[in-house]
Design a protein around this motif. Sequence first.
Motif, PDB file in Angstrom:
ATOM      1  N   ALA A 240      -6.638  -9.340  -1.858  1.00 52.35           N
ATOM      2  CA  ALA A 240      -6.262 -10.710  -2.207  1.00 52.35           C
ATOM      3  C   ALA A 240      -4.879 -10.621  -2.793  1.00 52.35           C
ATOM      4  N   ASN A 241      -4.416  -9.510  -3.180  1.00 50.87           N
ATOM      5  CA  ASN A 241      -2.969  -9.604  -3.849  1.00 50.87           C
ATOM      6  C   ASN A 241      -2.278  -8.643  -3.114  1.00 50.87           C
ATOM      7  N   ALA A 242      -2.315  -8.447  -1.869  1.00 50.05           N
ATOM      8  CA  ALA A 242      -1.477  -7.477  -1.095  1.00 50.05           C
ATOM      9  C   ALA A 242      -0.045  -8.052  -0.965  1.00 50.05           C
ATOM     10  N   GLY A 243       0.151  -9.349  -0.794  1.00 48.51           N
ATOM     11  CA  GLY A 243       1.204 -10.112  -0.587  1.00 48.51           C
ATOM     12  C   GLY A 243       2.135  -9.933  -1.916  1.00 48.51           C
ATOM     13  N   ILE A 244       1.592  -9.910  -2.910  1.00 49.66           N
ATOM     14  CA  ILE A 244       2.372  -9.778  -4.558  1.00 49.66           C
ATOM     15  C   ILE A 244       2.661  -8.210  -4.582  1.00 49.66           C
ATOM     16  N   PHE A 245       1.692  -7.478  -4.201  1.00 52.89           N
ATOM     17  CA  PHE A 245       1.919  -5.788  -4.500  1.00 52.89           C
ATOM     18  C   PHE A 245       2.949  -5.401  -3.427  1.00 52.89           C
TER      19      PHE A 245
END
Length: 252
Positions: free
Chosen positions: A78-83
């Motif tokens: 779910a947070n791959a974009g931020i990571f």
Amino acid sequence: MLLFVKRDFTAQYKQTILGPLWHFIQPIFTTIMFLLVFGKIANIPTDGIQPVLFYMSGITIWNYFSSCLNSTSSIFVANAGIFGKVYFPRLVIPLSTVMSNLVKFGIQFLLLASTFIFFAVKGMEVHLGFSLFMIPLLVVMMAAMGLGLGIIISSLTTKYRDMTVLIGFAVQLLMYATPIAYPLSFLKGKSYASWIQWNPLTPVVEAFRYALFQKGSFDAGSLLYSSVFTIAVLFFGLLSFSKVERTFMDTV
């Protein structure tokens, strides 16, 4: 962490009509359903606890665990974009999820406390003791267990996306394997009782009800077993999280 907690609330309620009121509506309707199905139709006893309070207390503590588990089990995906854009301690996100769910738990616990006071005013016998001080410990145990299991599953979902499909089904099954809608004493003499007793969530739920109502089958030895399980799960969860966070961008 506070920014991510705020983000969770904003994202969840920005385009809803009732907003945080859903935290009141969900346990109320679930309690009514349990009262009809398990109380009226199945006629399952509640260990001398007022039925509405029995079901609502189980639902309140269970919702916190399931929310922590469900929300942390998809952290990497779910947070791959931020990571992938900026570096920060990755563990902040699952911890912030646990914190935001703690606010939701507080809202539902307030509803439980209000219902408790209502029945007390109506003449319900009340026994309050020092066991109330166990509640913060039990909430921490639920948070740690949900966090540990969630980040283990999240580490696996970076390679095996099937886990995201299975987790919702598994959580539903786990609820019925935990004494949420029935007391542990109801299972005495039944062949599958030992399976429910070995469930590490069982002692926590039973202890939570005992802390509130001074009734039920609370056992310190079983709670110690749950504590050891929680520490072990959290330890292995943190190990798997630290290992996967270094390379997960190659697979997500």
